[in-house]
Scaffold this motif. Structure first.
Motif, PDB file in Angstrom:
ATOM      1  N   LEU A  45       0.818  -1.220   0.000  1.00  0.00           N
ATOM      2  CA  LEU A  45       0.000   0.000   0.000  1.00  0.00           C
ATOM      3  C   LEU A  45       0.848   1.266   0.000  1.00  0.00           C
ATOM      4  O   LEU A  45       0.401   2.313  -0.483  1.00  0.00           O
ATOM      5  CB  LEU A  45      -0.929   0.013   1.218  1.00  0.00           C
ATOM      6  CG  LEU A  45      -2.046  -1.023   1.225  1.00  0.00           C
ATOM      7  CD1 LEU A  45      -2.790  -0.977   2.552  1.00  0.00           C
ATOM      8  CD2 LEU A  45      -2.996  -0.800   0.066  1.00  0.00           C
ATOM      9  N   THR A  83      -3.273   6.844   1.381  1.00  0.00           N
ATOM     10  CA  THR A  83      -2.549   5.662   1.861  1.00  0.00           C
ATOM     11  C   THR A  83      -2.877   5.380   3.315  1.00  0.00           C
ATOM     12  O   THR A  83      -3.080   4.225   3.701  1.00  0.00           O
ATOM     13  CB  THR A  83      -1.036   5.866   1.690  1.00  0.00           C
ATOM     14  OG1 THR A  83      -0.751   6.072   0.307  1.00  0.00           O
ATOM     15  CG2 THR A  83      -0.253   4.675   2.184  1.00  0.00           C
ATOM     16  N   GLN A  93      -6.231   3.687   3.542  1.00  0.00           N
ATOM     17  CA  GLN A  93      -6.168   2.299   3.097  1.00  0.00           C
ATOM     18  C   GLN A  93      -5.550   1.398   4.165  1.00  0.00           C
ATOM     19  O   GLN A  93      -6.028   0.286   4.397  1.00  0.00           O
ATOM     20  CB  GLN A  93      -5.366   2.194   1.791  1.00  0.00           C
ATOM     21  CG  GLN A  93      -6.057   2.789   0.596  1.00  0.00           C
ATOM     22  CD  GLN A  93      -5.167   2.788  -0.635  1.00  0.00           C
ATOM     23  OE1 GLN A  93      -3.966   2.537  -0.561  1.00  0.00           O
ATOM     24  NE2 GLN A  93      -5.770   3.096  -1.776  1.00  0.00           N
TER      25      GLN A  93
END
Length: 174
Positions: free
Chosen positions: A43, A81, A84
């Motif tokens: 990620l 990010t 996520q």
């Protein structure tokens, strides 16, 4: 001749036994890596910029997984990010509270080409390879890749690198 055959046979038997032991050890004593670390690392933007305080994205992913490090330290990845990672780990999102995060996201390196001597010192320290050029040739910055980490500034002997505001383009909008 007999002693030579016995020696070869003994060494062959010893080699087979050691090979079998190594094969057994490789199957049953394997240390499995935490798959969460790989998922977090996938990620992250892989810019290896060090702005999070770690030397790269994999050590930062390891710190998040093992040491419960804050998930809001990735400057190039930004809010997307962090969200996520929070979703993957089922934890509360953490605001990007660091004021330097906003500063880094909105600036980009710029090289004054009139003063550049082509020493390549800035190229070697750029973690994302955003500086283009070669020895004794004027360098320039590929601004779409530059994360604004400012590592190149301190290495420039002619002080020809400056930080400028990032030009707003639609793909930078959040």
């Amino acid at each position: 001749m007999y002693t030579l055959c016995v020696a070869i046979g003994a060494l062959s038997a010893l080699s087979l036994i050691c090979g079998a032991l190594l094969g057994y050890a490789s199957k049953y004593f394997i240390v499995k890596k935490d798959p969460i670390i790989d998922q977090i690392d996938n990620l992250l933007p892989q810019s290896q910029c060090g702005q999070c305080g770690y030397p790269g994205c994999l050590p930062y992913a390891n710190a998040i997984s093992v040491n419960n490090e804050n998930i809001n330290k990735c400057v190039p990845g930004g809010t997307e990010t962090m969200l996520q990672i929070a979703d993957m780990l089922n934890i509360e999102p953490q605001p990007l509270s660091n004021s330097s995060t906003e500063k880094y996201q909105n600036i980009v390196a710029w090289i004054n080409e009139n003063n550049c001597i082509g020493c390549t010192k800035c190229i070697h320290v750029c973690p994302v390879d955003a500086i283009i050029g070669s020895k004794r040739v004027i360098h320039t910055v590929f601004s779409d890749i530059c994360t604004g980490c400012q590592k190149c500034i301190s290495h420039c002997p002619t002080q020809c690198i400056e930080m400028h505001p990032r030009i707003t383009k639609p793909h930078y909008w959040q």
